[in-house]
Design an enzyme around this catalytic site. Structure first.
Site, PDB file in Angstrom:
ATOM      1  N   SER A 205       0.835  -1.207   0.000  1.00  0.00           N
ATOM      2  CA  SER A 205       0.000   0.000   0.000  1.00  0.00           C
ATOM      3  C   SER A 205       0.870   1.257   0.000  1.00  0.00           C
ATOM      4  O   SER A 205       1.765   1.398   0.838  1.00  0.00           O
ATOM      5  CB  SER A 205      -0.892  -0.019   1.247  1.00  0.00           C
ATOM      6  OG  SER A 205      -1.569   1.203   1.371  1.00  0.00           O
ATOM      7  N   CYS A 333      -4.691   1.242  12.969  1.00  0.00           N
ATOM      8  CA  CYS A 333      -4.993   1.811  11.660  1.00  0.00           C
ATOM      9  C   CYS A 333      -6.398   2.382  11.697  1.00  0.00           C
ATOM     10  O   CYS A 333      -6.751   3.254  10.934  1.00  0.00           O
ATOM     11  CB  CYS A 333      -4.886   0.765  10.563  1.00  0.00           C
ATOM     12  SG  CYS A 333      -3.214   0.217  10.383  1.00  0.00           S
TER      13      CYS A 333
HETATM   14  N1  PLP Z   1      -2.195  -4.351   6.234  1.00  0.00           N
HETATM   15  C1  PLP Z   1      -1.417  -3.779   7.155  1.00  0.00           C
HETATM   16  C2  PLP Z   1      -0.337  -4.581   7.809  1.00  0.00           C
HETATM   17  C3  PLP Z   1      -1.574  -2.436   7.493  1.00  0.00           C
HETATM   18  O1  PLP Z   1      -0.800  -1.879   8.407  1.00  0.00           O
HETATM   19  C4  PLP Z   1      -2.589  -1.708   6.841  1.00  0.00           C
HETATM   20  C5  PLP Z   1      -2.779  -0.299   7.224  1.00  0.00           C
HETATM   21  O2  PLP Z   1      -3.741   0.232   7.511  1.00  0.00           O
HETATM   22  C6  PLP Z   1      -3.390  -2.352   5.875  1.00  0.00           C
HETATM   23  C7  PLP Z   1      -3.159  -3.681   5.601  1.00  0.00           C
HETATM   24  C8  PLP Z   1      -4.456  -1.633   5.135  1.00  0.00           C
HETATM   25  O3  PLP Z   1      -3.909  -0.850   4.117  1.00  0.00           O
HETATM   26  P1  PLP Z   1      -4.746   0.358   3.461  1.00  0.00           P
HETATM   27  O4  PLP Z   1      -4.809   1.450   4.479  1.00  0.00           O
HETATM   28  O5  PLP Z   1      -3.969   0.738   2.257  1.00  0.00           O
HETATM   29  O6  PLP Z   1      -6.091  -0.178   3.122  1.00  0.00           O
END
Ligand code: PLP
Length: 400
Positions: A205, A333
Site C-alpha cells: 500500500s 490503523c
Molecule cells: N495491512 C497492514 C499490515 C496495514 O498496516 C494496513 C494499514 O492500515 C493495511 C493492511 C491496510 O492498508 P490500506 O490502508 O492501504 O487499506
C-alpha cells in the site's frame, strides 16, 4: 481546526500513514491535469494515459522481482488482502477448505477470513511467539493436504516484528498450499523481492511509504488461480474492475522507487531515533517494550510499542495528543476504537494490551522530536497514574 494546546506537534504515527513526498506529488500532477484520459479509451488521450500506467507497472515489477503482468493495482492494502484471501479461496474450492493465517494479522485479513468461515471455510489462526512472530513449527503443525492458502504478514503493523517469510513459504509449498504475505508495513525496511521469498501473493500500500492514499497492489504469481473481488470492467486483465486511477498509480511507482532506493540510509537514521526513544522511555517504571527486543534482527526500525502498567492506552494517546504528540493505541490503523489490541493480547495477554501504545517513527522525524516526545510521555504517564489514584510505586506493584 487545531485541537491541541501546544504549538509544536510531533508525528509518531508513521505506521498509520506517512505524509506525501513532494517528488511523488510532482510525479502525480501531470495525470491530474494534462494527461487526464481514461487508459481504457481507444483514442490518443487514452493512449497517453496508458503509457503512464505501463511505465509505472514495469517500474514496480522490476523493483518487486516479477513481471509486469503479475502486478494488479488495487485501492490499497485492505483491498489487496481481501482480494488475496477471498479470491484464492473462491478459485480453489476444489482444492480444499482450510485457510491458515496468523492471529496477529491486520483486520483486513482477519475480517476476510471471518466472512469466508460463514461460507464453509475452515480457518486456523496461528498463535504467535511472545515477540509476535509466527514460528515455522507452528505453521507446520497446522498444515493439512487440503490447505488452500497460508497468509502471514511480513512485518506486524502494531509491534513491527518480522516473521521468517521465506522459510514459512517453503513449508507451505511443501504441503501444496499457496502463500500470501501482507507486506504493507515492510516496504523499505525488509527485503520483499518476490524472487527471493518465492511468495505467491503479496499486498503493498502506497501511503505507508510517502505515497498517496487509496492505491496499492497485489502481486499475483503467474499461474496462481484467483477470482476477481471487484467485478464490472475488464481492467487489470479482468482481475479488478474500475477505471484505472492513473495519478495514484504514478504516485505509487514513484514512492515505491524512492522508498527502495533510500532504504539503507532511512533505516539507519530512523532506527537510531527510534532506539534512542525506546531506551529513554523504558526508564519509566512499569514500561515494557512489546515485540522483539531492540537488539533483535527481526524487527522493523520504526515501530516502538510500549505498555505502561496502570495506564489505559486510549487515555494516554488522548493526553499525548493534547501535548502535541501523535501516537496510536489498539488496532491503530482504525484508531478511535477502544478495543484492546488483538495483537498484544495474543502475544502477551490482555493486561499488557490495555496499556499498549504504538509510537512509529518516519524519515522526517528529528532528534528534537525524540526529546520532545520522551518528555511528554514521562509527564503524561505520571499525570494519568496520579489522576487514577495509582500513584505508582514500583515496589508496590512488585508486591501485588
Ligand atoms: N495491512 C497492514 C499490515 C496495514 O498496516 C494496513 C494499514 O492500515 C493495511 C493492511 C491496510 O492498508 P490500506 O490502508 O492501504 O487499506
Amino acid at each position: 481546526m487545531r485541537l491541541i494546546l501546544n504549538d509544536k506537534r510531533v508525528y509518531l504515527d508513521n505506521a498509520a500513514t506517512t505524509p506525501l513526498d513532494s517528488e511523488v506529488l510532482q510525479a502525480m500532477l501531470p495525470y491530474m491535469t494534462d494527461v487526464f484520459g481514461n487508459p481504457s479509451s481507444p483514442h490518443s488521450f487514452g493512449a497517453e494515459a496508458v503509457a503512464g500506467v505501463v511505465a509505472a507497472r514495469e517500474r514496480i515489477a522490476e523493483l518487486t522481482g516479477c513481471s509486469a503482468n503479475e502486478i494488479v493495482f488495487t485501492s490499497g492494502g485492505t483491498e489487496a488482502d481481501n482480494f488475496a484471501i477471498r479470491g484464492v479461496f473462491e478459485a480453489n474450492r476444489n482444492v480444499g477448505k482450510r485457510m491458515i493465517v496468523g492471529a496477529t494479522e491486520h483486520a483486513a485479513v482477519l475480517s476476510a477470513c471471518k466472512a469466508l468461515e460463514r461460507t464453509g471455510a475452515e480457518v486456523i489462526y496461528l498463535t504467535p511467539e511472545t515477540d509476535g512472530s509466527i514460528s515455522p513449527s507452528t505453521l507446520e503443525s497446522a498444515l493439512s493436504d487440503d490447505t488452500v492458502l497460508v497468509s502471514i504478514m511480513t512485518a506486524n503493523n502494531e509491534v513491527g516484528t518480522i516473521s521468517p517469510i521465506k522459510e514459512l513459504c517453503n513449508i507451505a509449498h511443501a504441503r501444496g498450499a499457496l502463500f500470501h504475505t501482507d507486506a504493507v508495513q515492510a516496504v523499505g525496511s525488509v527485503d520483499i523481492n518476490v524472487s527471493h521469498t518465492n511468495v505467491d501473493l503479496m499486498s503493498v500500500s502506497a501511503h505507508k511509504f510517502y505515497g498517496p492514499k487509496g492505491v496499492g497492489f497485489l502481486y499475483v504469481k503467474k499461474g496462481t488461480r484467483i477470482s476477481p473481488l471487484i467485478l464490472g470492467g475488464h481492467q487489470e486483465r479482468g482481475l479488478r474492475g474500475g477505471t484505472t486511477p492513473t495519478f495514484l498509480i504514478a504516485g505509487l511507482a514513484e514512492a515505491y522507487a524512492r522508498a527502495l532506493s533510500t532504504a539503507e540510509s532511512d533505516v539507519k537514521r530512523v532506527s537510531e531515533l527510534c532506539g534512542d526513544f525506546v531506551e529513554r522511555v523504558l526508564k519509566i517504571d512499569g514500561a515494557t517494550l512489546n515485540g522483539a527486543p531492540l537488539s533483535a534482527k527481526n524487527r522493523t526500525p520504526y515501530h516502538a510499542n510500549i505498555s505502561f502498567d496502570g495506564v489505559r492506552a486510549d487515555a494516554l494517546v488522548m493526553k499525548l495528543d493534547l501535548m502535541g504528540v501523535a501516537a496510536a493505541a489498539g488496532a491503530a490503523c482504525s484508531s478511535g476504537s477502544a478495543e484492546v489490541s488483538h495483537v498484544i493480547k495474543a502475544m502477551a495477554g490482555e493486561d499488557r494490551a490495555r496499556g499498549a501504545v504504538r509510537f512509529s517513527f518516519g524519515k522526517y522525524n528529528t532528534k528534537g522530536d525524540v526529546d520532545f516526545a520522551v518528555k511528554a510521555v514521562k509527564s503524561a504517564v505520571e499525570e494519568l497514574r496520579t489522576a487514577q489514584g495509582l500513584l505508582y510505586l514500583k515496589s508496590e506493584i512488585t508486591r501485588a
